[in-house]
Design a protein around this motif. Structure first.
Motif, PDB file in Angstrom:
ATOM      1  N   MET A 300       0.857  -1.190   0.000  1.00  0.00           N
ATOM      2  CA  MET A 300       0.000   0.000   0.000  1.00  0.00           C
ATOM      3  C   MET A 300       0.887   1.231   0.000  1.00  0.00           C
ATOM      4  N   MET A 342       3.467   8.983   9.665  1.00  0.00           N
ATOM      5  CA  MET A 342       3.273   8.050   8.567  1.00  0.00           C
ATOM      6  C   MET A 342       1.784   7.993   8.291  1.00  0.00           C
ATOM      7  N   MET A 344      -0.909   6.021   5.800  1.00  0.00           N
ATOM      8  CA  MET A 344      -1.002   4.918   4.841  1.00  0.00           C
ATOM      9  C   MET A 344      -2.367   4.922   4.175  1.00  0.00           C
ATOM     10  N   PRO A 346      -4.642   2.400   2.527  1.00  0.00           N
ATOM     11  CA  PRO A 346      -5.024   1.064   2.088  1.00  0.00           C
ATOM     12  C   PRO A 346      -6.172   1.154   1.080  1.00  0.00           C
ATOM     13  N   GLU A 349     -10.222   1.294   2.279  1.00  0.00           N
ATOM     14  CA  GLU A 349     -10.328   1.322   3.734  1.00  0.00           C
ATOM     15  C   GLU A 349      -9.937   2.705   4.207  1.00  0.00           C
ATOM     16  N   PRO A 350     -10.303   3.021   5.430  1.00  0.00           N
ATOM     17  CA  PRO A 350      -9.927   4.359   5.898  1.00  0.00           C
ATOM     18  C   PRO A 350      -8.414   4.533   5.993  1.00  0.00           C
ATOM     19  N   ILE A 351      -7.974   5.774   5.924  1.00  0.00           N
ATOM     20  CA  ILE A 351      -6.559   6.125   6.000  1.00  0.00           C
ATOM     21  C   ILE A 351      -6.018   5.760   7.378  1.00  0.00           C
ATOM     22  N   MET A 352      -4.801   5.287   7.413  1.00  0.00           N
ATOM     23  CA  MET A 352      -4.186   4.943   8.688  1.00  0.00           C
ATOM     24  C   MET A 352      -3.101   5.969   8.994  1.00  0.00           C
ATOM     25  N   TYR A 353      -2.985   6.299  10.257  1.00  0.00           N
ATOM     26  CA  TYR A 353      -2.044   7.353  10.630  1.00  0.00           C
ATOM     27  C   TYR A 353      -1.289   6.966  11.890  1.00  0.00           C
ATOM     28  N   LEU A 354      -0.025   7.284  11.888  1.00  0.00           N
ATOM     29  CA  LEU A 354       0.826   6.916  13.016  1.00  0.00           C
ATOM     30  C   LEU A 354       1.952   7.934  13.131  1.00  0.00           C
ATOM     31  N   MET A 515       4.923  -4.065  13.292  1.00  0.00           N
ATOM     32  CA  MET A 515       3.869  -3.334  12.607  1.00  0.00           C
ATOM     33  C   MET A 515       4.103  -3.365  11.099  1.00  0.00           C
ATOM     34  N   THR A 516       5.364  -3.415  10.710  1.00  0.00           N
ATOM     35  CA  THR A 516       5.699  -3.358   9.294  1.00  0.00           C
ATOM     36  C   THR A 516       5.505  -4.728   8.656  1.00  0.00           C
TER      37      THR A 516
END
Lengths: 670, 284
Positions: A300, A342, A344, A346, A349-354, A515-516
């Motif tokens: 992704m 970061m 991401m 996907p 799907e909803p955006i992922m944030y970290l 996580m990766t």
């Protein structure tokens, strides 16, 4: 008074005269600034630096790689990270004109060295171990690069130069230019470089994907003479990079920008009680964006920007030698802020944030004092102390929430660090001197080591967690140098041993899952009981005939943890031999660069063994001066045998460039 | 100019207030009985009126409130009871929820948590777990049975309601692996998931076909495993839910980043598996 004027002339005019006559060596011989000292091994380093810098196509990294004690960690064809005798990143102090610059990239893709180009690099001071504490607390020492400042020329005509080079291995072009003008009160210099390179080819013309880069660098310096002894100076540097490939990593640098600005005041007066006061107020900001849009087969897309901002001030003070004492000091302060996150995207799907490095800041204030005590005509003792107070704070709501899953931690820490050195030098006979040096050093953990949150390390394929309870690293250091100088011949041998308590190393935490994608596990930073670093540096500068010079450097580092396993990322024995023949306007140079295999690899760190290699380079140059014009032309053939090789510190078994022909042409006039 | 306008507005407001006050005070003199005495328990402003009815037989007016529009999942309901003659708030009563989903010939209920006997700040607090949303040919009515402790009378009322689907599914109707009964799994917390540590509370019910009621199930061991489906990673230090009463199980779930998380459940009764494949999505 005459003497002052003379010194002044040396400081400001000798370099420019020198620069005008030989554009090949547009470097200030800052050696002329120096007093005559009983023992100074830096002189030799300077000689080396000037020697290697004379090759126009070199990058700052190329020059660094040839310095004693210096190694480079390579992740891509640009942006290599310097390492000093096995110490890297937060263990050493990388400064630009004494300014603290904090990299914005959590993957260390932006060491300070990439912001300096040979066209604006004045000098390089490498101080190893605790002797480098002048610029900041560190274990490994300091590397301070000085930026070229505008020079007061002896003629009212400006001094201008252009340089171009082309390399076949990556179709890389480098174009640079500088302009320096002055009148009796004001001097101004501006220089710029533009580099563009495609993917490079390793041996047998195999292309290495994602290894090209594009980069521009502009710097300007304005000097205003306040009086005969003091100047006011303003410097600004802007560096931009686009699509800098990092073949050894999973992402490239999409865009990076650094703005580095400072104003300084310098007072120099050899007669006055206070012989030197150099103060600088600075601000720098780095924006860095990692990018994977050029990569194939990524699960992704993700964005990984990072930024840092540092504001600081320092004052260096030198007192006139009084009796047996020569005292100097420095007080400095900085406030730095870093953040990396970061996002991401996907599919469906909803955006992922970290936040991989949650918003954090640190405020550091330090004082440094040094006394060089002359015992008699052959002996001298150097003592120095540095004390720092560092406040580190994680100042992020998201970061606090993210970290809450691991429990409650002190997000605010105060560190006191002490760096103490004592050295004794003695001249033995006419040609020898020896220096025995001991020291104690401490360093503050980096923001990554404190607050990093699942930072992925491509080398060992682990996600790294910071540790807010981590303690400072402490090192006991001993170093012994022997130097031989006779006429133009110089030989130097240094052996050193460092015992580092509470060495900070990533340790597998099997309770957590990574996580990766595809990562092997999670490591967290911990203080291991101790580690040792032993090594030696050997340099010989030996003029065989009037025209033929020979220079060799040998570097050796051995690192072990308290469990007698090898420390990760320690290079094997590395050598460089250079023969340079000068005849009239021509120069011919042959180089052999080789390294022993490294079998002391740290498997837990994902390091493979590295085989022996030897590569040969051939360089030739032609210099032509006519009145106020100077032309220099050069051709180099690097890796003549087209050997496929890599160095131990190269990430991820990516081979180095194959046979490469570099052509360069430069022209300067005034 | 602005200052003048403001001052003008103040004067106008003061004059207007005076007239209104004078007017109402005159009316007060005429009528001696206030039909709406000051309610000692004002309804909190965060609550929404879902519907009102009379529990005929119990002499009580029933007003049902919720925190948001009713949805398929765990709905906290707040019931205010008024004496149907005097309008005075009733503070002692039992309120039984009797939701019915009618789909033509078929109908069913859903798990409830009844309220009473004492009100808190005038409100009787209970809950209804709607197992599906209202739709065409599928309507929910909320029957209310009130036992009024003021007069010891029982009464029934009914309100028609609309139940919507939330963004993420919060209730699942499954079949228990160990006894084949209808199994209702409901997420109570986190209602608003956030990055970091979240309370994880869920309810387990089974349909008792002989009473046609949904029994709370107490003896389960519940394991949770959060996962980011698009990344394939989990999160550390989660706390498996344990029984806290009323069919509820409480633990902690950790989300290390924002994005879509899937929490997989494994529910056992002793050595027998009740459900091993159910999962719920969260979007912190």
């Amino acid at each position: 008074m005459k003497k002052i004027v003379f010194l002044f002339l040396i400081v400001f005019f000798i370099p420019s005269v020198h620069a005008q006559t030989t554009p090949a060596d547009t470097i200030t011989k800052s050696g002329e600034l120096k007093e005559v000292v009983v023992c100074d091994k830096h002189e030799q380093e300077e000689e080396l630096f000037n020697f290697h810098k004379s090759n126009k196509s070199n990058t700052t990294e190329d020059i660094l790689a040839r310095m004693p004690g210096v190694f480079l960690i390579r992740r891509g064809s640009y942006g290599m990270e310097p390492m000093l005798r096995g110490y890297s990143a937060g263990q050493m102090n990388l400064t630009l004109d004494g300014m603290k610059i904090v990299g914005a990239c959590t993957d260390k893709m932006d060491p300070v060295t990439i912001y300096v180009e040979p066209v604006n690099l004045q000098g390089l001071q490498v101080s190893t171990g605790v002797s480098g504490a002048g610029m900041g607390s560190s274990l490994g020492g300091g590397m301070n690069m000085t930026l070229k400042e505008a020079e007061f020329l002896c003629s009212p005509r400006p001094f201008t130069g252009f340089s171009s080079s082309f390399a076949t291995v990556n179709h890389g072009t480098t174009n640079s230019a500088f302009f320096n003008a002055s009148n009796s009160r004001v001097a101004w210099r501006v220089s710029g470089v533009y580099r563009f390179a495609q993917n490079y080819r390793t041996a047998s013309l195999v292309s290495i994907p994602h290894s090209g880069y594009e980069k521009a660098n502009v710097s300007t310096s304005l000097v205003y003479k306040l009086s005969e002894n003091s100047i006011l100076k303003a410097d600004y540097l802007n560096d931009m990079g686009w699509n800098i490939g990092f073949p050894a990593l999973t992402m490239d640098v999409g865009f990076a920008r650094a703005d580095i600005a400072s104003v300084s005041h310098r007072y120099l007066n050899a007669k006055s009680k206070i012989s030197k006061v150099y103060s600088k107020l600075y601000l720098n900001r780095i924006n860095h964006r990692m990018d994977d849009t050029h990569r194939q087969n990524i699960p992704m897309h993700m964005d990984m920007p990072g930024k840092s901002q540092t504001m600081g001030y320092y004052s260096e003070l030198g007192l006139k030698t009084r009796g047996r004492h020569h005292v100097s000091g420095r007080a400095d302060f900085y406030h730095s802020q870093t953040k990396a996150d970061m996002t991401m995207y996907p599919f469906n799907e909803p955006i992922m944030y970290l936040q991989t490095l949650p918003d954090n800041y640190r405020i550091n204030a330090g004082v440094f004092a040094k006394d060089e005590l002359t015992i008699d005509s052959t002996q001298r003792i150097i003592m120095s102390v540095r004390l720092d107070r560092n406040l580190s704070v994680m100042d992020s709501k998201t970061g606090n929430l993210q970290w809450s899953v691991f429990g409650a931690f002190p997000t605010q820490r105060v560190f006191f660090t002490k760096n103490i050195q004592a050295a004794w030098c003695k001249a033995v006979g006419k040609n020898w001197f020896t220096q025995l040096s001991t020291g104690y050093a401490e360093r503050v953990p980096t923001p990554n080591e404190l607050y990093g949150y699942y930072l992925y390390n491509r080398l060992d394929n682990f996600d790294y967690l910071g540790n807010m309870l981590i303690k400072t690293e402490q090192a006991w250091q001993g170093e012994w140098t022997w130097n031989y100088t006779k006429a133009r011949t110089m030989v130097s041998l240094t052996g050193y041993y460092h015992h580092i308590n509470r060495y900070i190393l990533g340790q597998i935490d099997s309770g957590y899952s990574p996580m990766t994608f595809g990562a092997r596990g999670v490591k967290a930073y911990f203080n291991i009981p101790h580690a040792t670093i032993t090594g030696a540096d050997f340099t010989i500068n030996n003029p065989i005939t009037k025209r033929l010079d020979h220079i060799s450097t040998i570097k050796l580092v051995i690192g072990s943890t308290s469990l007698h396993t090898p420390l990760p990322q320690i290079p094997p024995l590395k050598c460089l031999h250079v023969l340079r023949y000068k005849i009239r306007k021509w120069l011919f140079q042959g180089e052999a660069d080789w390294s022993l295999p490294q079998y002391r690899n740290n498997k837990q760190f994902g390091e493979p063994q590295t085989p022996f290699y030897m590569v040969f380079n051939l360089r030739t140059g032609y210099k032509f001066n006519s009145g106020s014009h100077a032309v220099q032309f050069g051709i180099s053939v690097e890796n003549i045998t087209d050997r496929r090789y890599r160095e131990h510190l190269d990430f991820n078994i990516i081979p180095r460039p194959g046979r490469n022909v570099v052509v360069n042409l430069s022209y300067a006039f005034h | 100019m602005k200052f003048f306008n403001t001052r003008f507005a103040y004067i106008a407001f003061a004059l207007l207030s005076f007239f209104i006050f004078a007017n109402t005070s005159c009316k007060k003199d005429e009528k001696t009985i206030n039909p709406n005495p000051v309610d000692p328990y004002p309804i909190p402003s965060n609550l929404k009126l879902i519907g009102e009815t009379f529990a005929s037989g119990a002499a009580a007016k029933v007003k049902v409130y919720a925190e948001k529009d009713l949805f398929a999942g765990y709905n906290k309901l707040y019931v205010a009871l008024f004496d149907s003659l005097t309008g005075v708030r009733i503070t002692g009563a039992h309120v039984y929820f009797e939701p019915v989903m009618s789909m033509g010939s078929a109908s069913h209920g859903c798990p409830v948590e009844n309220a009473g006997p004492n009100s808190v700040n005038g409100l009787f607090k209970g809950a209804v777990i709607f197992t599906m949303a209202s739709g065409t040919g599928a309507t929910w009515t909320l029957g209310l049975h009130v036992h009024n402790h003021l007069n010891d009378l029982d009464g029934e009322g009914e309100i028609s309601i609309n139940v919507v689907n939330p963004a993420d599914v919060q209730v699942k109707v499954r079949t228990a692996l160990n006894d084949g009964k209808q199994l209702i799994l409901t997420i109570i917390e986190p209602a608003s998931p956030k990055v970091g540590v979240n309370d994880f509370i869920m309810a387990v019910h089974k349909l008792n076909t002989s009473t046609n009621e949904y029994d709370t199930i107490s003896g389960c061991t519940v394991q949770i495993e959060p996962l980011m489906p698009s990344m394939g990673h989990g999160s550390p230090n989660n706390v498996n839910p344990v029984y806290t009463g009323n069919g509820h199980y409480a633990g902690k779930v950790n989300f290390t980043m924002s994005g879509l998380w899937q929490v997989n459940l494994k529910i056992m009764e002793g050595a027998a598996a009740v459900d091993t494949t159910a999962s719920f999505n969260f979007n912190p």
